[in-house]
Structures are given as C-alpha cells and as structure tokens.
Design a protein around this motif. Structure first.
Motif, PDB file in Angstrom:
ATOM      1  N   PRO A 171      35.065  57.129   7.791  1.00 35.17           N
ATOM      2  CA  PRO A 171      33.688  56.963   6.726  1.00 35.17           C
ATOM      3  C   PRO A 171      34.124  56.503   5.106  1.00 35.17           C
ATOM      4  CG  PRO A 171      35.114  58.933   7.096  1.00 35.17           C
ATOM      5  CD  PRO A 171      35.217  57.694   7.738  1.00 35.17           C
ATOM      6  N   VAL A 172      35.304  56.907   4.897  1.00 31.82           N
ATOM      7  CA  VAL A 172      36.258  56.395   3.313  1.00 31.82           C
ATOM      8  C   VAL A 172      37.580  55.626   3.450  1.00 31.82           C
ATOM      9  CG1 VAL A 172      35.024  58.217   1.981  1.00 31.82           C
ATOM     10  CG2 VAL A 172      36.951  59.002   3.105  1.00 31.82           C
ATOM     11  N   PRO A 173      38.291  54.848   2.838  1.00 31.29           N
ATOM     12  CA  PRO A 173      39.240  55.029   2.778  1.00 31.29           C
ATOM     13  C   PRO A 173      40.753  55.728   3.631  1.00 31.29           C
ATOM     14  CG  PRO A 173      38.215  53.619   1.107  1.00 31.29           C
ATOM     15  CD  PRO A 173      37.734  54.767   1.656  1.00 31.29           C
ATOM     16  N   MET A 174      41.297  54.957   4.462  1.00 36.46           N
ATOM     17  CA  MET A 174      42.537  56.505   4.959  1.00 36.46           C
ATOM     18  C   MET A 174      43.844  55.887   4.794  1.00 36.46           C
ATOM     19  SD  MET A 174      40.988  59.279   5.402  1.00 36.46           S
ATOM     20  CE  MET A 174      39.781  60.625   5.836  1.00 36.46           C
ATOM     21  N   SER A 175      44.577  56.344   5.292  1.00 39.08           N
ATOM     22  CA  SER A 175      46.365  56.027   4.704  1.00 39.08           C
ATOM     23  C   SER A 175      46.778  55.483   6.334  1.00 39.08           C
ATOM     24  CB  SER A 175      46.692  56.666   4.113  1.00 39.08           C
ATOM     25  OG  SER A 175      48.135  55.964   3.740  1.00 39.08           O
ATOM     26  N   LYS A 176      46.669  56.878   6.912  1.00 39.62           N
ATOM     27  CA  LYS A 176      47.348  57.212   8.717  1.00 39.62           C
ATOM     28  C   LYS A 176      46.986  58.173   9.122  1.00 39.62           C
ATOM     29  CE  LYS A 176      51.120  54.869   6.441  1.00 39.62           C
ATOM     30  NZ  LYS A 176      50.242  54.700   5.001  1.00 39.62           N
ATOM     31  N   SER A 212      36.889  61.866  26.306  1.00 35.76           N
ATOM     32  CA  SER A 212      37.304  63.102  26.891  1.00 35.76           C
ATOM     33  C   SER A 212      37.746  63.013  28.690  1.00 35.76           C
ATOM     34  CB  SER A 212      36.371  64.540  27.054  1.00 35.76           C
ATOM     35  OG  SER A 212      36.589  64.871  25.798  1.00 35.76           O
ATOM     36  N   TYR A 213      37.549  61.995  28.598  1.00 31.10           N
ATOM     37  CA  TYR A 213      38.742  61.090  30.261  1.00 31.10           C
ATOM     38  C   TYR A 213      40.055  61.115  29.534  1.00 31.10           C
ATOM     39  CZ  TYR A 213      34.148  58.020  31.829  1.00 31.10           C
ATOM     40  OH  TYR A 213      33.413  58.637  32.660  1.00 31.10           O
ATOM     41  N   LEU A 214      40.175  61.284  28.740  1.00 28.97           N
ATOM     42  CA  LEU A 214      42.160  62.218  28.874  1.00 28.97           C
ATOM     43  C   LEU A 214      42.241  62.516  27.655  1.00 28.97           C
ATOM     44  CD1 LEU A 214      43.948  58.955  30.271  1.00 28.97           C
ATOM     45  CD2 LEU A 214      44.031  61.084  30.727  1.00 28.97           C
ATOM     46  N   PRO A 215      42.923  63.821  27.428  1.00 27.27           N
ATOM     47  CA  PRO A 215      42.678  64.794  25.817  1.00 27.27           C
ATOM     48  C   PRO A 215      43.415  63.723  25.134  1.00 27.27           C
ATOM     49  CG  PRO A 215      43.790  65.730  28.356  1.00 27.27           C
ATOM     50  CD  PRO A 215      44.283  64.527  28.174  1.00 27.27           C
ATOM     51  N   ILE A 216      42.494  63.815  24.141  1.00 31.75           N
ATOM     52  CA  ILE A 216      43.436  62.964  22.875  1.00 31.75           C
ATOM     53  C   ILE A 216      42.327  63.558  21.457  1.00 31.75           C
ATOM     54  CG2 ILE A 216      41.802  60.962  23.104  1.00 31.75           C
ATOM     55  CD1 ILE A 216      45.145  59.169  21.632  1.00 31.75           C
ATOM     56  N   SER A 217      43.480  63.674  19.989  1.00 28.12           N
ATOM     57  CA  SER A 217      42.604  63.771  19.490  1.00 28.12           C
ATOM     58  C   SER A 217      43.474  63.387  17.636  1.00 28.12           C
ATOM     59  CB  SER A 217      42.146  65.600  18.640  1.00 28.12           C
ATOM     60  OG  SER A 217      44.062  65.558  18.661  1.00 28.12           O
ATOM     61  N   ALA A 218      43.166  63.143  16.701  1.00 27.42           N
ATOM     62  CA  ALA A 218      43.324  62.646  15.691  1.00 27.42           C
ATOM     63  C   ALA A 218      43.194  63.203  14.476  1.00 27.42           C
ATOM     64  CB  ALA A 218      42.972  61.048  15.485  1.00 27.42           C
ATOM     65  N   VAL A 219      43.862  63.141  13.214  1.00 26.15           N
ATOM     66  CA  VAL A 219      44.038  63.369  12.259  1.00 26.15           C
ATOM     67  C   VAL A 219      44.032  62.178  11.277  1.00 26.15           C
ATOM     68  CG1 VAL A 219      45.001  64.919  10.305  1.00 26.15           C
ATOM     69  CG2 VAL A 219      45.328  65.696  12.867  1.00 26.15           C
ATOM     70  N   MET A 220      42.874  61.977  10.479  1.00 31.45           N
ATOM     71  CA  MET A 220      43.630  60.713   9.715  1.00 31.45           C
ATOM     72  C   MET A 220      43.816  61.109   7.911  1.00 31.45           C
ATOM     73  SD  MET A 220      40.932  57.344  10.356  1.00 31.45           S
ATOM     74  CE  MET A 220      39.033  58.463  11.149  1.00 31.45           C
ATOM     75  N   VAL A 221      44.686  61.128   7.050  1.00 35.63           N
ATOM     76  CA  VAL A 221      44.570  61.543   6.051  1.00 35.63           C
ATOM     77  C   VAL A 221      44.597  60.502   5.220  1.00 35.63           C
ATOM     78  CG1 VAL A 221      46.069  63.647   7.108  1.00 35.63           C
ATOM     79  CG2 VAL A 221      47.376  60.890   6.098  1.00 35.63           C
ATOM     80  N   ASN A 222      44.001  60.833   3.212  1.00 37.33           N
ATOM     81  CA  ASN A 222      44.019  59.542   2.845  1.00 37.33           C
ATOM     82  C   ASN A 222      45.345  59.345   2.051  1.00 37.33           C
ATOM     83  OD1 ASN A 222      44.654  61.539   0.426  1.00 37.33           O
ATOM     84  ND2 ASN A 222      42.106  62.119   0.390  1.00 37.33           N
ATOM     85  N   GLU A 223      45.310  58.656   1.186  1.00 37.24           N
ATOM     86  CA  GLU A 223      46.732  58.344   0.590  1.00 37.24           C
ATOM     87  C   GLU A 223      47.332  59.198  -0.302  1.00 37.24           C
ATOM     88  OE1 GLU A 223      50.377  55.525  -0.029  1.00 37.24           O
ATOM     89  OE2 GLU A 223      48.934  55.454   1.120  1.00 37.24           O
TER      90      GLU A 223
END
Length: 464
Positions: free
Chosen positions: A106-111, A292-303
């Motif tokens: 939704p906003v610029p993210m880095s990694k 949710s067919y397989l377990p996975i999550s993510a963390v997006m961080v800005n620069e």
C-alpha cells in the motif's frame, strides 16, 4: 453423549491438545471432525454440510477446494520440495513472491521477510524494531503500544501485543515493555453524545499522553489491525487513523499494520491500510496470502527499517533471526498462485459487489432484533453483538455463554460461526462467496438466533 470407542472423536480426545479450547470440557464433549470442503462449505465426518461463515479462521479466501492451489503445491514439491533461506541462500518461489508483495504494497516498501504464521510474523517485526533501534544507537527506544481487544498472535511477544484477557491469564503476560491503550469502539467507549470524530480525538490524545508519560525516547512502535478482528470485528471511528498517525509522527514512533486478517481484499481494498488511509512503516500479513492452503506469512519493511537491520547485521556479522521454513518453496509457490488468482478473477471487485450486500443484509435482518446491540463491519468482515439490555448496551454475563450457545444452534442449522468477547459473533466468509450464498448463510443464522431467543426466554420464565 460419549463418542464411540473407535470413532475419530474418541481418538482425538485420547491424543490431541487443541488450541483455544477448554481442555477439560473437551474430554467430555469431544470435537467436531471435519472431513472435506467444497467452495464455501465444509462437511463433518458424519456427512453433515455447513456454510463456513468465518472461512476457517478468517483465512480460506478462495474456499476449500481450489484445484489450482493443489496443482501449484504438487508441481513445486516435484521440483524443489524444500530449501532454506539462511546465509544468503534463495530460490525462485521466494524471490517471485517477495517481488509480487512489494509491487502490491500500500506504500513503498523495501524488503520482505517470510515466516509461517501471523504470530511468527508479528514476533519477527518486534525483534526487527528492537534490533533497528539498537543498531541506530537508541537502546532505550523499545516500548511498544498496542490496543485493548487487539489480536496479534500467541507467541510470547505477540501475545504481549494482544489485548485479550484469555491470552494473558496464567501465562504471566504481557511481558515488560508492552502497553495498551483503549479500544477504538464507539458503541461501548464513547461518552454520551460524543461523535465519532470527537471520540477519535480523545483516543489520539490518550495515545499522545501515554507516549509522553513513558517518554518518547523509549517508545518504539504502535501496533494496530486496520479492523480489530478477534477482539470483535471493531471498525475504528471516523478520523481515527489520521489522528493516531499524527501523534506517532510527532514522537518518531513506527506504525506497524497487522494485516493478517484485513489483507488481500477483506475490507474491499487490497489492504485494510488503503481502506483507512494508513501509511505503515512495517506491514504484517498471513492467512489469505496462501488462502491458508499452506502456512506462510510475511513482514514488509520500509527502507528506514531495513537500513537499521542492515547496519546492525554488518556490525554483528549476521542478522541472527529466521525460521527453518522461512520462504518455504512449496508454501511460496502456493502463495504466488493465490495472488495470481486474486488478480485474474478480480477478487477486489467481487468483494466490492458482495461485501455491501452482506453488510446491508446483516443490518436489515438483525439490527432491530431484541438480542442484537450492534451490527458492524466493512467489506467482507462483520459482527453482530448480542446484548441482554439493548437500550443500556449491556452485555450478558459471560458465565451464561450466550455467544457459544448461538454457535451450537448455528451448527444445528448448518452454519459455522465464531463467538468472541462480549458475545460478538463474527462473519468473515470465503471471499469467493456469492450473494445467493450470503443469503443462505444468513437464513441459517436467523434460524439459529430464533432458537437461542426461545431458549433464553424459557430461562427467564423459569427464573421468575
């Protein structure tokens, strides 16, 4: 009724410790054993059919039988069933999925950092915030503020973020350094005659006062779900996030958006942050990331956050955090296919068409019901709150277990519901649900509520 000795239920009772379950009561009552799913419906091991009004746990966005996701998993299993991402190792599914998430942010993210659940992702984000501040020479800037009734997971740190009593009692939580401000729920929290905007102003001032009291140099981050989920599907009041973000900016406090429930279309936009005008520094997502067919999550961080992590890892020699299954290739492949499907079927457009129908039908059917104090929601997530006294907005005594009793009536009529704090009944069906299926779901809920109403009326008569 005691389950037959060799039944699935009996074997479950003998061997399984269930999450979010009264373990002692479970020994007597046993589980509902689910055998298969199709579309928005599931079937128990006796063949009974149910509409899943909560998509499992707010998560099976594409329903329970998407063949493309099955094939994506099978193809990746044959090609590369596992590899890790430690010590600069990588693989195509993880690279492709990270790129897709950055493009959709939704906003610029880095990694993007990958984990296996919303709890792990929130726990990882906490560690990122602490690590970054240490690397930047701000070792005192560690305190985190969340909200009462917020839900962010069940690991030690994530459960400390969570603002629900059951997640703290007997666990010696929250840990030191975690603080909670008021729930942004106008129905229960506003003063008499207080508008949504004035209520939001007061809550922003409370946050400001809390930061000042603790010391801005010690407060690192503020955590929020765009819509509070497990705390009762609470939609914050108008202007709330605008005012909250102004306070955070003033005190140099990071905003972490927990999009575990709200992300991927649930609120009518790709992200809840877009629905409510949030510009997060860190975004956490899971659940609908793979349907949710397989377990996975993510963390997006800005620069800014990434540079702090990069500096720290350079000084230490490594960023000493990660999971064996971070970015697991099979889970990542399923998530990639999930995001492709969302785009191809225009899932956001579908939610924008069906969501308002669900919201209006909930209000039409239940807003005037004598047991319903409030109907609330946005997009394809909602709740009805059951109350003992509608005029006084008085909830039932928790000991009466009114919400859980409605769930049992719902099961009898073929609908799976979720009871939360204050007997709030949640709705978060698979995002592929049609208007006709919404109507069928709510028909079943009406029958369940009628049955509960009769049951409570009989209790009242017997008590006289």
């Amino acid at each position: 009724m005691t389950p037959p000795r060799n039944s699935n239920a009996a074997r479950d009772i003998a061997n399984v410790l269930h999450p979010y379950t009264d373990a002692k009561a479970h020994l007597e009552k046993g589980p509902m054993v689910i055998s298969r799913g199709k579309g928005v419906r599931i079937y128990d091991d006796q063949g009974k059919e149910y509409i899943e009004a909560l998509a499992g746990l707010w998560c099976a966005s594409l329903g329970f039988d998407n063949e493309r996701l099955v094939q994506a998993a099978a193809a990746q299993m044959r090609k590369l069933p596992f590899y890790h991402s430690f010590t600069a190792k990588s693989h195509e599914p993880m690279i492709d999925l990270a790129e897709m998430l950055i493009e959709r942010a939704p906003v610029p993210m880095s990694k993007v950092f990958f984990a296996n659940s919303g709890s792990e992702a929130n726990d990882s984000a906490i560690k990122m915030v602490w690590y970054m501040n240490n690397a930047l020479g701000r070792p005192q800037k560690k305190k985190i503020i969340a909200r009462m009734k917020g839900y962010h997971g069940i690991t030690l740190a994530a459960a400390s973020l969570t603002g629900l009593p059951a997640n703290h009692k007997l666990f010696d939580l929250p840990l030191p350094g975690f603080h909670h401000v008021s729930t942004p729920h106008h129905y229960h929290g506003a003063h008499d005659g207080e508008s949504e905007e004035d209520f939001a102003t007061r809550l922003a001032q409370e946050l400001d006062d809390t930061i000042v009291k603790e010391g801005p140099e010690t407060v690192a981050a503020f955590w929020a779900e765009p819509v509070l989920g497990a705390g009762g599907v609470i939609v914050p009041p108008a202007t709330y996030y605008e005012k909250i973000q102004a306070v955070l900016k003033k005190h140099d406090v990071l905003f972490v958006a927990d999009e575990v429930i709200c992300g991927f279309g649930r609120t009518g936009n790709y992200w809840g942050s877009q629905t409510f005008g949030i510009a997060p520094d860190i975004l956490v997502c899971a659940k609908a990331l793979s349907s949710s067919y397989l377990p996975i999550s993510a963390v997006m961080v800005n620069e800014t956050v990434f540079q702090g992590i990069a500096e720290g890892s350079s000084a230490v020699g490594t960023w000493g955090h990660g999971f064996t299954y971070s970015g697991h290739p099979v889970a990542a492949a399923v998530a990639i296919e999930t995001l492709k499907i969302y785009d191809e079927i225009n899932l956001i457009g579908h939610v924008r068409e069906v969501g308002p129908h669900m919201q209006s039908e909930l209000r039409r059917r239940f807003a005037d019901h004598p047991l319903v104090g409030e109907v609330r929601g946005v997009g394809m997530v909602a709740a009805i709150e059951l109350v003992e006294d509608k005029a006084a907005r008085k909830n039932f005594d928790p000991g009466r277990k009114v919400g859980p009793r409605l769930l049992k009536h719902g099961e009898e009529h073929g609908v799976i519901l979720r009871a939360m704090i204050n007997d709030s009944i949640g709705f978060s069906p698979p995002l592929i649900i049609t208007k006709e299926e919404v109507n069928e779901m709510l028909d079943r809920v009406e029958k369940a509520l009628d049955g509960l109403t009769v049951e409570l009326r009989r209790e009242s008569i017997a008590a006289v």
